[in-house]
Motif scaffolding. Structure first.
Motif, PDB file in Angstrom:
ATOM      1  N   SER A 269      -0.439   2.832  -1.644  1.00 31.40           N
ATOM      2  CA  SER A 269      -1.093   1.676  -1.075  1.00 31.40           C
ATOM      3  C   SER A 269      -0.819   1.880   0.467  1.00 31.40           C
ATOM      4  CB  SER A 269      -0.356   0.369  -1.360  1.00 31.40           C
ATOM      5  OG  SER A 269       1.129   0.346  -0.848  1.00 31.40           O
ATOM      6  N   TYR A 270      -1.570   0.775   1.021  1.00 33.09           N
ATOM      7  CA  TYR A 270      -1.429   0.798   2.404  1.00 33.09           C
ATOM      8  C   TYR A 270      -0.634  -0.347   2.827  1.00 33.09           C
ATOM      9  CZ  TYR A 270      -2.459  -0.482   7.149  1.00 33.09           C
ATOM     10  OH  TYR A 270      -2.575  -0.941   8.539  1.00 33.09           O
ATOM     11  N   GLY A 271       0.182  -0.335   3.814  1.00 28.54           N
ATOM     12  CA  GLY A 271       1.227  -1.352   4.263  1.00 28.54           C
ATOM     13  C   GLY A 271       2.563  -0.867   4.417  1.00 28.54           C
ATOM     14  N   HIS A 272       3.317  -1.635   5.096  1.00 29.24           N
ATOM     15  CA  HIS A 272       4.724  -1.240   5.153  1.00 29.24           C
ATOM     16  C   HIS A 272       6.120  -2.150   4.668  1.00 29.24           C
ATOM     17  CE1 HIS A 272       4.812  -4.638   8.281  1.00 29.24           C
ATOM     18  NE2 HIS A 272       3.797  -4.037   8.630  1.00 29.24           N
ATOM     19  N   SER A 273       5.731  -3.122   4.253  1.00 31.78           N
ATOM     20  CA  SER A 273       6.542  -3.847   3.631  1.00 31.78           C
ATOM     21  C   SER A 273       7.783  -4.371   4.323  1.00 31.78           C
ATOM     22  CB  SER A 273       6.939  -3.444   2.027  1.00 31.78           C
ATOM     23  OG  SER A 273       5.841  -3.360   1.166  1.00 31.78           O
ATOM     24  N   GLY A 274       7.685  -4.414   5.725  1.00 32.39           N
ATOM     25  CA  GLY A 274       8.673  -4.855   6.568  1.00 32.39           C
ATOM     26  C   GLY A 274       9.389  -3.579   7.177  1.00 32.39           C
ATOM     27  N   HIS A 275       9.264  -2.373   6.402  1.00 31.95           N
ATOM     28  CA  HIS A 275      10.055  -1.154   6.855  1.00 31.95           C
ATOM     29  C   HIS A 275       9.601  -0.691   8.339  1.00 31.95           C
ATOM     30  CE1 HIS A 275      11.681   2.827   6.494  1.00 31.95           C
ATOM     31  NE2 HIS A 275      12.387   2.450   5.487  1.00 31.95           N
ATOM     32  N   ASN A 276      10.506  -0.553   9.260  1.00 33.31           N
ATOM     33  CA  ASN A 276      10.035  -0.234  10.509  1.00 33.31           C
ATOM     34  C   ASN A 276       9.603   1.266  10.403  1.00 33.31           C
ATOM     35  OD1 ASN A 276      10.397  -2.667  11.682  1.00 33.31           O
ATOM     36  ND2 ASN A 276      12.498  -2.349  11.935  1.00 33.31           N
ATOM     37  N   GLY A 277       9.993   2.043   9.805  1.00 32.69           N
ATOM     38  CA  GLY A 277       9.636   3.471   9.676  1.00 32.69           C
ATOM     39  C   GLY A 277       8.292   3.582   9.308  1.00 32.69           C
ATOM     40  N   LEU A 278       7.855   3.020   8.207  1.00 36.33           N
ATOM     41  CA  LEU A 278       6.508   3.002   7.751  1.00 36.33           C
ATOM     42  C   LEU A 278       5.583   2.256   8.512  1.00 36.33           C
ATOM     43  CD1 LEU A 278       7.386   1.992   4.215  1.00 36.33           C
ATOM     44  CD2 LEU A 278       6.642   4.216   4.884  1.00 36.33           C
ATOM     45  N   ARG A 279       6.043   1.095   9.307  1.00 36.17           N
ATOM     46  CA  ARG A 279       5.350   0.356  10.234  1.00 36.17           C
ATOM     47  C   ARG A 279       4.988   1.594  11.334  1.00 36.17           C
ATOM     48  NH1 ARG A 279       8.348  -4.076  11.282  1.00 36.17           N
ATOM     49  NH2 ARG A 279       7.130  -5.335   9.966  1.00 36.17           N
ATOM     50  N   HIS A 280       5.882   2.173  12.008  1.00 30.12           N
ATOM     51  CA  HIS A 280       5.539   3.109  13.208  1.00 30.12           C
ATOM     52  C   HIS A 280       4.619   4.269  12.554  1.00 30.12           C
ATOM     53  CE1 HIS A 280       6.380   6.011  16.417  1.00 30.12           C
ATOM     54  NE2 HIS A 280       5.966   4.895  16.953  1.00 30.12           N
ATOM     55  N   ILE A 281       4.577   4.710  11.437  1.00 25.88           N
ATOM     56  CA  ILE A 281       3.853   5.791  10.797  1.00 25.88           C
ATOM     57  C   ILE A 281       2.199   5.282  10.785  1.00 25.88           C
ATOM     58  CG2 ILE A 281       3.194   7.067   8.822  1.00 25.88           C
ATOM     59  CD1 ILE A 281       6.351   7.351   8.336  1.00 25.88           C
ATOM     60  N   ILE A 282       2.230   4.127  10.308  1.00 30.18           N
ATOM     61  CA  ILE A 282       0.749   3.602  10.303  1.00 30.18           C
ATOM     62  C   ILE A 282       0.441   3.286  11.520  1.00 30.18           C
ATOM     63  CG2 ILE A 282      -0.490   1.464   9.739  1.00 30.18           C
ATOM     64  CD1 ILE A 282       1.611   1.231   7.229  1.00 30.18           C
ATOM     65  N   LYS A 283       1.114   2.872  12.620  1.00 30.01           N
ATOM     66  CA  LYS A 283       0.803   2.715  13.962  1.00 30.01           C
ATOM     67  C   LYS A 283       0.320   4.125  14.659  1.00 30.01           C
ATOM     68  CE  LYS A 283       2.283   1.513  18.496  1.00 30.01           C
ATOM     69  NZ  LYS A 283       3.689   1.243  19.540  1.00 30.01           N
ATOM     70  N   GLU A 284       1.081   5.249  14.203  1.00 28.71           N
ATOM     71  CA  GLU A 284       0.654   6.485  14.929  1.00 28.71           C
ATOM     72  C   GLU A 284      -0.503   7.360  14.388  1.00 28.71           C
ATOM     73  OE1 GLU A 284       2.203   8.197  17.372  1.00 28.71           O
ATOM     74  OE2 GLU A 284       2.814   6.470  17.908  1.00 28.71           O
ATOM     75  N   PHE A 285      -0.771   6.875  12.912  1.00 27.32           N
ATOM     76  CA  PHE A 285      -2.128   7.586  12.294  1.00 27.32           C
ATOM     77  C   PHE A 285      -3.346   6.514  12.833  1.00 27.32           C
ATOM     78  CE2 PHE A 285       1.003  10.213  10.172  1.00 27.32           C
ATOM     79  CZ  PHE A 285       0.307  11.294   9.863  1.00 27.32           C
ATOM     80  N   ASN A 286      -2.966   5.422  13.263  1.00 24.28           N
ATOM     81  CA  ASN A 286      -4.234   4.727  13.568  1.00 24.28           C
ATOM     82  C   ASN A 286      -5.061   4.307  12.488  1.00 24.28           C
ATOM     83  OD1 ASN A 286      -5.155   2.568  15.171  1.00 24.28           O
ATOM     84  ND2 ASN A 286      -6.345   4.202  16.296  1.00 24.28           N
ATOM     85  N   THR A 287      -4.882   4.337  11.329  1.00 23.82           N
ATOM     86  CA  THR A 287      -5.820   4.191  10.198  1.00 23.82           C
ATOM     87  C   THR A 287      -5.134   3.260   9.104  1.00 23.82           C
ATOM     88  OG1 THR A 287      -6.888   5.320   8.686  1.00 23.82           O
ATOM     89  CG2 THR A 287      -4.798   6.013   8.957  1.00 23.82           C
ATOM     90  N   LYS A 288      -6.191   2.366   8.386  1.00 25.53           N
ATOM     91  CA  LYS A 288      -5.700   1.693   7.387  1.00 25.53           C
ATOM     92  C   LYS A 288      -5.996   2.394   6.108  1.00 25.53           C
ATOM     93  CE  LYS A 288      -5.977  -2.644   9.785  1.00 25.53           C
ATOM     94  NZ  LYS A 288      -6.304  -4.017   9.655  1.00 25.53           N
ATOM     95  N   VAL A 289      -5.541   3.654   5.664  1.00 23.63           N
ATOM     96  CA  VAL A 289      -5.683   4.322   4.649  1.00 23.63           C
ATOM     97  C   VAL A 289      -4.655   4.022   3.653  1.00 23.63           C
ATOM     98  CG1 VAL A 289      -4.939   6.459   5.512  1.00 23.63           C
ATOM     99  CG2 VAL A 289      -6.445   6.638   3.758  1.00 23.63           C
ATOM    100  N   ASN A 290      -4.736   4.251   2.460  1.00 33.16           N
ATOM    101  CA  ASN A 290      -3.724   4.279   1.559  1.00 33.16           C
ATOM    102  C   ASN A 290      -2.730   5.573   1.622  1.00 33.16           C
ATOM    103  OD1 ASN A 290      -4.228   1.939   0.317  1.00 33.16           O
ATOM    104  ND2 ASN A 290      -5.471   2.654  -1.344  1.00 33.16           N
TER     105      ASN A 290
END
Length: 177
Positions: free
Chosen positions: A104-125
Motif C-alpha cells: 500500500s501507500y502510506g506511512h501509518s505514522g512511521h517516520n522512517g517510512l514517511r521519509h522514504i515516501i518523501k525522498e521518492f516523491n511519488t504516491k506509488v504503493n
C-alpha cells in the motif's frame, strides 16, 4: 531490494525500532550473504541469489527519520523503483510475535517510512513487512518505547516472527515468482 529500517550506533542495535535490521541480518545469515558497509549508500549492503533471482539488501546506517536518503540513493543507483522494494520495519499496532505483509501507500505514522515516501516523491504503493513490537500504554511514551530494548519474552516472540517470515519467504521472492 529488501531494506531493514534502523537507527545507527551500537546503542540502538537491540531496540524495538531496529527490528527491520534484525530481519536483514537474519536473512543474510540464512542465505550465507555478507553485509558490508557502503558509504555511498549510507548503510550496510549485501545481496542474495535465490532461485536465480538477484536481490539486494540494505540496512541504512543513518537515523530512522532520514533513512529515505539511504534507500533512495541505493535504489536510484541500481534503477530500482519504490514498488520493487520490500521495506521491513517495526510496527506499534502489532503485538510482538505478529508479522503482516502489506502492499500500500502510506506511512501509518512511521517516520522512517514517511521519509522514504518523501525522498521518492511519488504516491506509488510499495511492499512492507510489518514486524510487531507492541505499543506502550501511554501514547506520550512512544519515542522512548521504540528506542528501548524489548524484555526477554517480547524479544523471543519478535525473533521467532522474523525466523518465521524468512522460513515462509515473506520476501521479494514471492513477488518475483
Amino acid at each position: 531490494m529488501i531494506v531493514g529500517l534502523s537507527n545507527p550506533k551500537k546503542k540502538y542495535h537491540k531496540t524495538r525500532h531496529n527490528v527491520g535490521s534484525w530481519y536483514i541480518y537474519s536473512l543474510a545469515k540464512n542465505y550465507l550473504s555478507i553485509l558490508k558497509e557502503e558509504k555511498k549508500f549510507f548503510g550496510f549492503t549485501g545481496c542474495l541469489n535465490i532461485k536465480s533471482n538477484f536481490i539486494r539488501l540494505l540496512i541504512p546506517d543513518i537515523f530512522m527519520n532520514i533513512n529515505g536518503f539511504s534507500v533512495h540513493r541505493m535504489a536510484s543507483f541500481y534503477n530500482i523503483s519504490l514498488n520493487q522494494i520490500l521495506i521491513v520495519h517495526d510496527d506499534l499496532d502489532l503485538a510482538p510475535g505478529i508479522i503482516k505483509y502489506k502492499y500500500s501507500y502510506g506511512h501509518s505514522g512511521h517516520n522512517g517510512l514517511r521519509h522514504i515516501i518523501k525522498e521518492f516523491n511519488t504516491k506509488v504503493n510499495f511492499y512492507r513487512l510489518r514486524i510487531g513490537i507492541g505499543r506502550p500504554k501511554n501514547k506520550n511514551e512512544i519515542s522512548s518505547f521504540v528506542l528501548s530494548i524489548p524484555d526477554f519474552k517480547e524479544m523471543k516472540l519478535i525473533k521467532k516472527s522474523i525466523s518465521y517470515a524468512i522460513k515462509e519467504n515473506f520476501t521479494l521472492l514471492n513477488l518475483i515468482q
